[in-house]
Write an enzyme that holds these catalytic residues in place. Sequence first.
Site, PDB file in Angstrom:
ATOM      1  N   HIS A 252      -0.141  -1.402   6.809  1.00 42.73           N
ATOM      2  CA  HIS A 252      -0.337  -2.428   7.844  1.00 42.73           C
ATOM      3  C   HIS A 252       0.721  -3.523   7.774  1.00 42.73           C
ATOM      4  CE1 HIS A 252      -2.070  -5.672   5.297  1.00 42.73           C
ATOM      5  NE2 HIS A 252      -2.597  -4.698   4.585  1.00 42.73           N
TER       6      HIS A 252
ATOM      7  N   CYS B 219      -4.197  -2.217  -0.059  1.00 40.53           N
ATOM      8  CA  CYS B 219      -3.479  -1.565   1.034  1.00 40.53           C
ATOM      9  C   CYS B 219      -1.975  -1.776   0.886  1.00 40.53           C
ATOM     10  CB  CYS B 219      -3.959  -2.101   2.378  1.00 40.53           C
ATOM     11  SG  CYS B 219      -5.613  -1.510   2.822  1.00 40.53           S
TER      12      CYS B 219
END
Length: 612
Positions: A484, A503
């Site tokens: 992301h 992440c």
Amino acid sequence: MTHANSTQTPKARTQGLKLLATSTIALSTVLFAVPMANAEMHSPVKRADGPTKLVTSLMGQPKGSAIAAEIEDRVMEGRIDETLGDKVSPGAKAAARQAYAQGVFAPLWTREAAEKLMLANPTCQENGFDSGFTDDELRAAIDDRFTGDAGQRASGDLKLTATWLVIASRMSGGLSDEGGMVRSTDARPTRSDLVTALRDAGQSDPIKAMERFSSLSPQYDMLKDALKHYRQHAANGGWMKIRDGKDMLEPGMDDPRVPALRERLKAESCFNPSPLKWQYASLDLDMGFAPTVYDDELVDQVKAFQAAHGLEQDGVLGPATLAALNESVESKIDRIQRSMNHWRKNANLGERHVWVNIPSYRVEGWNNGVREITMDTIVGKKRTPSNAFSDEIEYIVVNPKWFLPIGLFKRQKLRKLRKDPGYAARHNYVVYDRATRAKVNPYDIDWTEPGISRKIQMVQTPGPHNALGQLKIIFPNKHSIYLHDTPDRHLFERDVRALSSGCIRLQDPVAMANWLTDGDEGVSTEVFNTTLESRERERFYLDRHVQVHLTYLPAVVSPEGRVEFPADIYQQFKKPTLANGTYSDDIRPEDDSNDLLVETYDESGHRTDTLQ
């Protein structure tokens, strides 16, 4: 005209028919005993359209001979399975039985091919693993095949087959579908490929046949070259340690360890300081060069070393940099071999794939063997590490909302909300009741209530403030990890970037998204970018899923072709060994003055030496 078999007696003809019937039944039994190849497996080798024809004239024994009968007995009795034991998969054993059955149990190995098997050990060494056989054992198997009675020759042929299968299995990381990161990444050959390769090995070139099963990863071949390079370092004696000092060595300092630092970098040639400047010093010329001063040129070399080892690139010789410098050449060779072993076990990354090596803080996009995109990443902190696994990218969310995970909410947000419920609105969070999905006023919640983190859901609205930035790239997995964007762009200025909650944050997520959607029939890149600019929340599903691989490897080759040994941010690597011996403080460079002199001659033939 008289047929050759017309002179046979009826009894002889009957015995011959019985022998043919027996062999046919045995052949059928072996062939039907072989399970069908797993349909999910992927093969790096072109499948055979039919059985390979054995060149019986090269075998030393024709079909139907005594040696073939002995081989048939041993195959039917399962002796080859006993010989192989647990060294190869059941599928590899089945391939061996099928290879013999297809040739009606004629021996597989010619003398010429068997002799070539003596090249197995150097080939395995080049590929970073041990064959499991000594040269004496290989020679003994060859001798057994071509000496003695039919039984000994049959045993020798089976022994050669077993030897080749074991080595080929190690070369490929396994010769049947028995796992890996995920089933979809497994490129081990199916049995029909293996049967063809085995019979090719026995009749022509066993080394070439087994190398068909080596890793398809571009990293593998680059690491293979690196292994050769570092083994040459080892052959040259490697390097020694730099002693610890009272203070950290900083740029501009005068320190007796500087000559040792120069010598250490010189020993690992890819981080070698300028040889010309070093040689000028060895000539003792007045060039304004002080051998014990930590000058700018040496600082730049140390920074390059730090970059290749995942360290802060400050040019300071502190504890972490000193530890990396003092790692032995043998330890680095072990790192390279471990990475090569990973690529053997996970050979097929997919024609189009994304690869993240977590401790390298880098992501790469590959297409048909070509690296088409690369960028920096931010990965999980030590207490919230990014997991290593493989999956498939399925869709991209533009202008996403951020649904805070419970664990992250408890660690980072709950304490702030207890002090000030207004924190939610100021940071663009909407609070929902998990049970009713209704919005809840943060001031109406008792944030000290036990279990409150499981009763509410905090969601951050889309926009430039959102922790996920403009988009997230999703490959559904049990770890809840994805790629992301991030609004914290300044964090990419750091050299050590283990900063996320697990992440993978991308330096240029839009470029990665455009690379993923380029040419995809299910997503228009133009529509994707227009939606991105509109700030409307939307999902884009890829028509063609792209494999993604998150790894944690101790040695990689960078896009610039530099061998890197990333820092072990999660303490998962094997503990490195230290170099033997310690450089002294009174190192004097070798007199390389002759290397600086170039012979030239004038028109009259007089020689002059020019300093270069």
